[in-house]
Design an enzyme around this catalytic site. Structure first.
Site, PDB file in Angstrom:
ATOM      1  N   PHE A  48     -13.345  -5.020   1.986  1.00 35.36           N
ATOM      2  CA  PHE A  48     -14.478  -4.275   1.432  1.00 35.36           C
ATOM      3  C   PHE A  48     -15.761  -4.475   2.280  1.00 35.36           C
ATOM      4  CE2 PHE A  48     -12.588  -4.656  -3.152  1.00 35.36           C
ATOM      5  CZ  PHE A  48     -11.640  -3.705  -2.837  1.00 35.36           C
ATOM      6  N   PRO A  49     -15.656  -4.388   3.626  1.00 38.08           N
ATOM      7  CA  PRO A  49     -16.870  -4.604   4.442  1.00 38.08           C
ATOM      8  C   PRO A  49     -17.942  -3.552   4.185  1.00 38.08           C
ATOM      9  CG  PRO A  49     -15.091  -3.662   5.765  1.00 38.08           C
ATOM     10  CD  PRO A  49     -14.475  -4.054   4.457  1.00 38.08           C
ATOM     11  N   TYR A  88       0.872  -1.181   0.000  1.00 39.25           N
ATOM     12  CA  TYR A  88       0.000   0.000   0.000  1.00 39.25           C
ATOM     13  C   TYR A  88       0.911   1.234   0.000  1.00 39.25           C
ATOM     14  CZ  TYR A  88      -3.816  -3.129   1.528  1.00 39.25           C
ATOM     15  OH  TYR A  88      -4.744  -4.131   1.629  1.00 39.25           O
ATOM     16  N   PHE A 148     -14.343   0.281  -2.973  1.00 38.88           N
ATOM     17  CA  PHE A 148     -14.332   1.422  -3.902  1.00 38.88           C
ATOM     18  C   PHE A 148     -15.743   1.763  -4.393  1.00 38.88           C
ATOM     19  CE2 PHE A 148     -10.051  -0.524  -4.309  1.00 38.88           C
ATOM     20  CZ  PHE A 148      -9.315   0.549  -3.834  1.00 38.88           C
ATOM     21  N   THR A 149     -16.689   0.855  -4.161  1.00 39.74           N
ATOM     22  CA  THR A 149     -18.093   1.114  -4.535  1.00 39.74           C
ATOM     23  C   THR A 149     -18.930   1.000  -3.265  1.00 39.74           C
ATOM     24  OG1 THR A 149     -17.560  -0.152  -6.508  1.00 39.74           O
ATOM     25  CG2 THR A 149     -19.861   0.504  -6.235  1.00 39.74           C
ATOM     26  N   PRO A 150     -18.997   2.081  -2.457  1.00 36.46           N
ATOM     27  CA  PRO A 150     -19.671   1.972  -1.153  1.00 36.46           C
ATOM     28  C   PRO A 150     -21.088   1.405  -1.271  1.00 36.46           C
ATOM     29  CG  PRO A 150     -18.542   4.080  -1.361  1.00 36.46           C
ATOM     30  CD  PRO A 150     -18.450   3.415  -2.711  1.00 36.46           C
ATOM     31  N   GLY A 177     -18.159  -2.122   1.113  1.00 36.21           N
ATOM     32  CA  GLY A 177     -18.285  -2.059  -0.341  1.00 36.21           C
ATOM     33  C   GLY A 177     -17.009  -1.596  -1.028  1.00 36.21           C
TER      34      GLY A 177
HETATM   35  N1  LIG Z   1      -6.863  -8.656   1.126  1.00 40.55           N
HETATM   36  C1  LIG Z   1      -7.186  -7.821   0.162  1.00 40.55           C
HETATM   37  O1  LIG Z   1      -7.055  -8.116  -1.011  1.00 40.55           O
HETATM   38  C2  LIG Z   1      -7.723  -6.476   0.502  1.00 40.55           C
HETATM   39  C3  LIG Z   1      -8.322  -5.705  -0.510  1.00 40.55           C
HETATM   40  C4  LIG Z   1      -8.836  -4.477  -0.168  1.00 40.55           C
HETATM   41  C5  LIG Z   1      -8.764  -4.020   1.139  1.00 40.55           C
HETATM   42  N2  LIG Z   1      -8.169  -4.789   2.087  1.00 40.55           N
HETATM   43  C6  LIG Z   1      -8.120  -4.358   3.508  1.00 40.55           C
HETATM   44  O2  LIG Z   1      -9.452  -4.215   3.933  1.00 40.55           O
HETATM   45  C7  LIG Z   1      -9.635  -2.913   4.515  1.00 40.55           C
HETATM   46  C8  LIG Z   1     -11.057  -2.459   4.262  1.00 40.55           C
HETATM   47  O3  LIG Z   1     -11.284  -2.307   2.877  1.00 40.55           O
HETATM   48  P1  LIG Z   1     -11.432  -0.894   2.169  1.00 40.55           P
HETATM   49  O4  LIG Z   1     -10.881   0.161   3.037  1.00 40.55           O
HETATM   50  O5  LIG Z   1     -10.906  -1.030   0.812  1.00 40.55           O
HETATM   51  O6  LIG Z   1     -12.991  -0.778   1.977  1.00 40.55           O
HETATM   52  P2  LIG Z   1     -14.228  -0.520   2.972  1.00 40.55           P
HETATM   53  O7  LIG Z   1     -13.788  -0.592   4.383  1.00 40.55           O
HETATM   54  O8  LIG Z   1     -15.323  -1.388   2.516  1.00 40.55           O
HETATM   55  O9  LIG Z   1     -14.650   0.955   2.578  1.00 40.55           O
HETATM   56  C9  LIG Z   1     -13.780   2.028   2.647  1.00 40.55           C
HETATM   57  C10 LIG Z   1     -14.457   3.207   1.961  1.00 40.55           C
HETATM   58  O10 LIG Z   1     -15.611   3.555   2.705  1.00 40.55           O
HETATM   59  C11 LIG Z   1     -15.496   4.910   3.161  1.00 40.55           C
HETATM   60  N3  LIG Z   1     -16.002   4.930   4.537  1.00 40.55           N
HETATM   61  C12 LIG Z   1     -15.452   4.349   5.620  1.00 40.55           C
HETATM   62  N4  LIG Z   1     -16.220   4.548   6.691  1.00 40.55           N
HETATM   63  C13 LIG Z   1     -17.274   5.278   6.286  1.00 40.55           C
HETATM   64  C14 LIG Z   1     -18.408   5.806   6.945  1.00 40.55           C
HETATM   65  N5  LIG Z   1     -18.613   5.603   8.251  1.00 40.55           N
HETATM   66  N6  LIG Z   1     -19.315   6.504   6.203  1.00 40.55           N
HETATM   67  C15 LIG Z   1     -19.124   6.705   4.885  1.00 40.55           C
HETATM   68  N7  LIG Z   1     -18.059   6.218   4.206  1.00 40.55           N
HETATM   69  C16 LIG Z   1     -17.140   5.517   4.902  1.00 40.55           C
HETATM   70  C17 LIG Z   1     -14.049   5.267   3.066  1.00 40.55           C
HETATM   71  O11 LIG Z   1     -13.891   6.641   2.743  1.00 40.55           O
HETATM   72  P3  LIG Z   1     -13.325   7.708   3.821  1.00 40.55           P
HETATM   73  O12 LIG Z   1     -11.842   7.553   3.824  1.00 40.55           O
HETATM   74  O13 LIG Z   1     -13.799   8.995   3.272  1.00 40.55           O
HETATM   75  O14 LIG Z   1     -13.953   7.368   5.140  1.00 40.55           O
HETATM   76  C18 LIG Z   1     -13.592   4.412   1.890  1.00 40.55           C
HETATM   77  O15 LIG Z   1     -13.856   5.060   0.665  1.00 40.55           O
HETATM   78  C19 LIG Z   1      -8.567  -2.057   3.817  1.00 40.55           C
HETATM   79  O16 LIG Z   1      -8.312  -0.887   4.524  1.00 40.55           O
HETATM   80  C20 LIG Z   1      -7.421  -3.024   3.721  1.00 40.55           C
HETATM   81  O17 LIG Z   1      -6.691  -3.023   4.934  1.00 40.55           O
HETATM   82  C21 LIG Z   1      -7.662  -6.007   1.795  1.00 40.55           C
END
Ligand SMILES: NC(=O)c1ccc[n+]([C@@H]2O[C@H](COP(=O)([O-])OP(=O)(O)OC[C@H]3O[C@@H](n4cnc5c(N)ncnc54)[C@H](OP(=O)(O)O)[C@@H]3O)[C@@H](O)[C@H]2O)c1
Length: 297
Positions: free
Chosen positions: A215-216, A65, A220-222, A218
């Site tokens: 992606f808990p 990252y 990149f696609t909330p 969603g």
């Molecule tokens: N193993 C893998 O292949 C893999 C792939 C992807 C991710 N990951 C891990 O999984 C973690 C979680 O995935 P992710 O961060 O990609 O996706 P996510 O947790 O599903 O969603 C993150 C997105 O939601 C927004 N968000 C977060 N909290 C919010 C809230 N309370 N209200 C409105 N929007 C909110 C964030 O924007 P803001 O910054 O504006 O809050 C960001 O755009 C990552 O951080 C990473 O450590 C692992």
């Protein structure tokens, strides 16, 4: 400490590592496209410090990252680390200057990746390392991962890694890896709308293995759903809090690592552990996966 703080606790199977079920995913701390530094470095440091001050003791990261950026921010914000903080990292990719994601899966690549993580995080050993299968970008695909898991098992024997997990894998890849070494967690794409792993989650729960959805919210696609918004309105919560609470209720082996670059969103996400969903509400939310996401239902 209240038993329900941050969703309660979970001990990784066969380890002395116990974490709150609500943790933090650090991927959003890098710049756009998970590349380079964030626009607001102080803000990124503040998010991490706030998370740990609130009791978060499970942080998910990777040295790819940024690359390196996220781990360096974690070190800047939190080193020396509080006892009990579990930092989980992942290997299996590298980021060339064109910002693409390329596989880095030879034993030499994996060894170099461990050393990159150790250096940038400022650690002597890594608590948990996930082998992340890159695939073609369309979810888990069958294919042997024995060579990579064996390489990680060697690194574990050498003391550089304490425990091993897997990411973006199928059930048969989990079984293949378990024949080589103990697996303590599986990290795959899963949320209210994307439920391909339902059977795998139940199997991991039976074995006491953590399932950590990426992606808990969603990713990149909330997540967007009128049912989700409706339930949130009824409970006086936000849709993202309900999406996280649904995961906590889905299975006791699910650990959350929602990602955010915002302290306000972090606080909102951590508070999701206080939400109780009735069986009827849980069933109503289950219906979201049956309908196309983004379409009113
Ligand atoms: N193993 C893998 O292949 C893999 C792939 C992807 C991710 N990951 C891990 O999984 C973690 C979680 O995935 P992710 O961060 O990609 O996706 P996510 O947790 O599903 O969603 C993150 C997105 O939601 C927004 N968000 C977060 N909290 C919010 C809230 N309370 N209200 C409105 N929007 C909110 C964030 O924007 P803001 O910054 O504006 O809050 C960001 O755009 C990552 O951080 C990473 O450590 C692992």
């Amino acid at each position: 400490m209240s038993e329900t703080k941050l969703g309660g606790q979970f001990t990784f199977r066969g380890t002395s590592l116990t974490v709150h079920r609500i943790g933090y995913g650090a991927m959003q701390l890098a710049g756009p496209g998970v590349w380079g530094p964030p626009k607001d470095q102080d803000g990124a440091v503040a998010v991490l410090r706030e998370a740990v001050a609130a009791g978060v003791n499970h942080i998910d990261t990777s040295d790819y990252y940024g690359p390196h950026v996220t781990n360096q921010i974690i070190r800047q914000a939190l080193h020396p680390y509080l006892a009990g903080l579990v930092i989980v990292t992942k290997l299996g990719a590298r980021r060339p200057p064109d910002k693409s994601w390329q596989p880095a899966i030879s034993p030499e690549d994996l060894t170099a990746g461990v050393h990159d993580n150790l250096r940038n995080l400022g650690l002597d050993a890594l608590d948990i390392v996930n082998y992340r299968v890159l695939g073609s970008g369309h979810g888990p695909e069958e294919g042997s991962i024995a060579q990579q898991v064996s390489a990680l098992a060697d690194l574990r024997r050498n003391g550089l890694i304490r425990h091993i997990g897997l990411s973006n894998v199928t059930a048969s890849q989990v079984a293949e890896a378990q024949a080589i070494t103990d697996i303590v967690c599986v990290q795959n794409n899963y949320n209210l709308a994307s439920r391909h792993d339902d059977a795998l989650i139940d199997d991991m729960a039976r074995q006491g293995i953590a399932y950590v959805p990426f992606f808990p919210l969603g990713g990149f696609t909330p997540l967007q759903s009128s049912t989700l918004s409706h339930v949130a309105g009824r409970l006086g919560a936000t849709p993202m809090q309900v999406a996280l609470a649904w995961l906590l209720h889905r299975s006791p082996n699910i650990l959350l690592i929602p990602g955010t670059s915002s302290v306000a969103h972090l606080r909102e996400n951590l508070a999701a552990g206080q939400l109780t969903l009735s069986p009827e509400t849980q069933a109503e939310l289950d219906g979201i996966a049956a309908a196309p996401i983004g379409v009113p239902h």
